[in-house]
Write an enzyme that holds these catalytic residues in place. Structure first.
Site, PDB file in Angstrom:
ATOM      1  N   TYR A 144     -17.159 168.162 -64.937  1.00 16.02           N
ATOM      2  CA  TYR A 144     -17.155 167.134 -65.990  1.00 16.02           C
ATOM      3  C   TYR A 144     -17.231 165.764 -65.346  1.00 16.02           C
ATOM      4  O   TYR A 144     -16.510 165.485 -64.379  1.00 16.02           O
ATOM      5  CB  TYR A 144     -15.872 167.248 -66.820  1.00 16.02           C
ATOM      6  CG  TYR A 144     -15.739 166.204 -67.906  1.00 16.02           C
ATOM      7  CD1 TYR A 144     -16.621 166.166 -68.987  1.00 16.02           C
ATOM      8  CD2 TYR A 144     -14.712 165.247 -67.871  1.00 16.02           C
ATOM      9  CE1 TYR A 144     -16.490 165.223 -69.989  1.00 16.02           C
ATOM     10  CE2 TYR A 144     -14.575 164.302 -68.876  1.00 16.02           C
ATOM     11  CZ  TYR A 144     -15.465 164.287 -69.935  1.00 16.02           C
ATOM     12  OH  TYR A 144     -15.320 163.350 -70.927  1.00 16.02           O
ATOM     13  N   ASP A 239     -17.529 162.669 -57.456  1.00 15.90           N
ATOM     14  CA  ASP A 239     -16.738 162.213 -58.589  1.00 15.90           C
ATOM     15  C   ASP A 239     -15.280 162.557 -58.288  1.00 15.90           C
ATOM     16  O   ASP A 239     -14.842 163.691 -58.479  1.00 15.90           O
ATOM     17  CB  ASP A 239     -17.228 162.887 -59.873  1.00 15.90           C
ATOM     18  CG  ASP A 239     -16.421 162.440 -61.086  1.00 15.90           C
ATOM     19  OD1 ASP A 239     -15.425 161.710 -60.904  1.00 15.90           O
ATOM     20  OD2 ASP A 239     -16.785 162.836 -62.210  1.00 15.90           O
ATOM     21  N   LYS A 267      -8.406 157.583 -63.503  1.00 16.67           N
ATOM     22  CA  LYS A 267      -7.081 158.191 -63.622  1.00 16.67           C
ATOM     23  C   LYS A 267      -6.014 157.503 -62.749  1.00 16.67           C
ATOM     24  O   LYS A 267      -5.520 156.458 -63.139  1.00 16.67           O
ATOM     25  CB  LYS A 267      -7.187 159.704 -63.407  1.00 16.67           C
ATOM     26  CG  LYS A 267      -8.136 160.308 -64.483  1.00 16.67           C
ATOM     27  CD  LYS A 267      -8.106 161.788 -64.663  1.00 16.67           C
ATOM     28  CE  LYS A 267      -8.874 162.154 -65.929  1.00 16.67           C
ATOM     29  NZ  LYS A 267     -10.100 162.899 -65.760  1.00 16.67           N
TER      30      LYS A 267
HETATM   31  C1  LIG Z   1     -11.456 162.542 -66.536  1.00 17.66           C
HETATM   32  C2  LIG Z   1     -12.703 162.628 -65.747  1.00 17.66           C
HETATM   33  C3  LIG Z   1     -13.788 161.765 -65.975  1.00 17.66           C
HETATM   34  C4  LIG Z   1     -13.841 160.815 -67.138  1.00 17.66           C
HETATM   35  O1  LIG Z   1     -12.853 159.844 -67.070  1.00 17.66           O
HETATM   36  P1  LIG Z   1     -12.392 159.101 -68.433  1.00 17.66           P
HETATM   37  O2  LIG Z   1     -11.487 158.032 -67.952  1.00 17.66           O
HETATM   38  O3  LIG Z   1     -11.732 160.154 -69.258  1.00 17.66           O
HETATM   39  O4  LIG Z   1     -13.633 158.575 -69.074  1.00 17.66           O
HETATM   40  C5  LIG Z   1     -14.859 161.808 -65.105  1.00 17.66           C
HETATM   41  N1  LIG Z   1     -14.874 162.668 -64.071  1.00 17.66           N
HETATM   42  C6  LIG Z   1     -13.866 163.519 -63.820  1.00 17.66           C
HETATM   43  C7  LIG Z   1     -13.922 164.415 -62.631  1.00 17.66           C
HETATM   44  C8  LIG Z   1     -12.755 163.546 -64.671  1.00 17.66           C
HETATM   45  O5  LIG Z   1     -11.780 164.428 -64.458  1.00 17.66           O
END
Ligand SMILES: *Cc1c(COP(=O)(O)O)cnc(C)c1O
Length: 427
Positions: A144, A239, A267
């Site tokens: 994701y 990511d 995060k």
């Molecule tokens: C949570 C998440 C996102 C998106 O971040 P948001 O602040 O919710 O938009 C992108 N990449 C990874 C790996 C994530 O866990």
């Protein structure tokens, strides 16, 4: 709002907010119950508006690695509130935060702050495309990267848990340049790069997948991607929105010693406030406006309140021994769960890296979405509800991580494992 129970508030919310929640992962739909509305949290504990107390292993989906209401972060925020909450003009704290990130994350020479992980990944893809002049990119099934159109293809837990078929609203045009491949399969990446010569701008991945449950990279997978990207002039994007500051101060790239070209963060970096960031090689980052032609902007980007929360969080995580302690606690929890499942004769497979882990209700080894998706989600739902009844706050989906924070005590983890043993035996 004068409603006093989670049930009543949820009923009201469902008429005001689609599904009653502002992010689908908060719904308890897939675990067959209703979300609990939160009143407050402190340390490792969270309280719902019904007055129940839980030990929390979600941590706001990762950010609360120091525990809730960590005093130095609260102090820094209070101090900044008095100075001002937003100016739309540069501040010293942005530079200080940038320096902290550059010092912590091996691949990052320059960084830009945004307000969410979604914005970070979306911008990193645009930058990679602008930099290479290519349009396609590769992502992995079950990873994701936020909810921007071109990234919302085969996109991990939020989408998978709700069983939403495809993603209405994402046009074929937006999705057509996204190549989706199985995680941990280097050969398929090699084939895709060869089949699309000089067309693939980027390979983006979670260097430790967290959004199909925790799935670590197989030995050689990350380095193999690094080599393939070098050979094809493709930008490698890690990511690290979950793994950054989680598995090591410098994230998965520090842990595995593989350096991407660009990194996305989120995060933890906001210390509980809305912050994302993307950074990497200066040569690539200098293509961003106003220095270069690739446009990217944000009214609240680098928000000073969020910046001081992030700076203070990174400083706390920079203390010696922090990651050893997180790893020890994460191991205690995951090993305890595995043992409990074994005693209860429930087939499970546990994956863990440091303080993030997932116990999959399957007997298969889980190394990609095909194997993760064999997990018995009904069994997870029963486990989840049993744990909720016993005062444990877990992610309402099989395909998420269980996060340990510095605030969790050994006693809490032991009690959690005991409770899990009871629930597992009753499944
Ligand atoms: C949570 C998440 C996102 C998106 O971040 P948001 O602040 O919710 O938009 C992108 N990449 C990874 C790996 C994530 O866990």
């Amino acid at each position: 709002m004068t409603n006093t129970t989670s049930h009543d508030t949820f009923q009201a919310a469902c008429n005001l907010i689609p599904g009653g929640v502002n992010s689908p992962v908060r719904a308890y739909k897939s675990v067959g119950t209703e979300p609990r509305f939160v009143a407050r949290a402190k340390g490792s504990r969270i309280w719902d508006i019904d007055g129940r107390e839980y030990v929390d292993f979600v941590g706001s989906w990762g950010p609360m690695i120091l525990g809730y209401g960590y005093e130095p972060v609260l102090d820094a925020v209070r101090e900044q509130l008095e100075l001002g909450t937003s100016f739309g003009a540069p501040t010293c704290v942005e530079v200080e935060a940038a320096e902290a990130v550059v010092n912590a994350v091996p691949s990052v020479e320059m960084v830009r702050f945004v307000s969410s992980g979604t914005e970070a990944t979306m911008s990193a893809i645009r930058l990679a495309r602008g930099y290479t002049g290519r349009e396609k990119f590769i992502k992995f099934d079950g990873n994701y990267h936020g909810h921007s159109d071109s990234l919302l293809v085969a996109a991990g837990s939020g989408v998978l848990t709700l069983g939403i078929p495809g993603t209405p609203g994402v046009t074929q045009g937006a999705a057509k340049d996204t190549i989706v491949l199985p995680y941990n399969d280097l050969d398929s990446v090699r084939e895709a790069l060869e089949a699309n010569p000089e067309q693939v701008a980027a390979v983006i991945l979670e260097p430790i997948a967290g959004n199909m449950g925790v799935v670590p990279p197989k030995p050689g997978f990350l380095q193999g991607l690094r080599d393939l990207c070098d050979a094809h002039g493709t930008v490698l994007i890690f990511d690290e929105v979950i793994t950054g500051f989680r598995v090591a101060l410098g994230g998965a790239q520090e842990l595995y010693g593989v350096t991407p070209d660009l990194t996305t963060l989120g995060k933890i970096i906001g210390g509980g406030f809305p912050v994302g960031a993307f950074g990497g090689k200066a040569e690539i980052m200098r293509h961003l406006a106003p220095e270069g032609p690739v446009y990217q902007a944000g009214t609240l980007s680098g928000n000073p309140v969020a910046m001081v929360a992030g700076i203070t969080t990174i400083a706390a995580l920079s203390q010696p021994g922090v990651y050893e302690e997180l790893d020890r606690k994460g191991k205690k929890l995951a090993d305890g769960l595995c043992r409990a499942a074994g005693s209860a004769a429930v087939h499970t497979h546990c994956n863990r890296v440091g303080s993030m882990s997932t116990m999959f209700f399957t007997h298969l080894e889980v190394s990609n979405w095909a194997s993760a998706s064999t997990a018995d989600t009904d069994r997870y739902a029963r486990f989840f509800r049993g744990m909720l009844d016993r005062g444990y706050w877990l992610a309402p989906s099989q395909f998420e991580a269980c996060f340990v924070s510095l605030a969790h005590t050994d006693e809490e983890i032991e009690a959690f494992v005991d409770a899990a043993g009871e629930v597992l035996a009753s499944l």
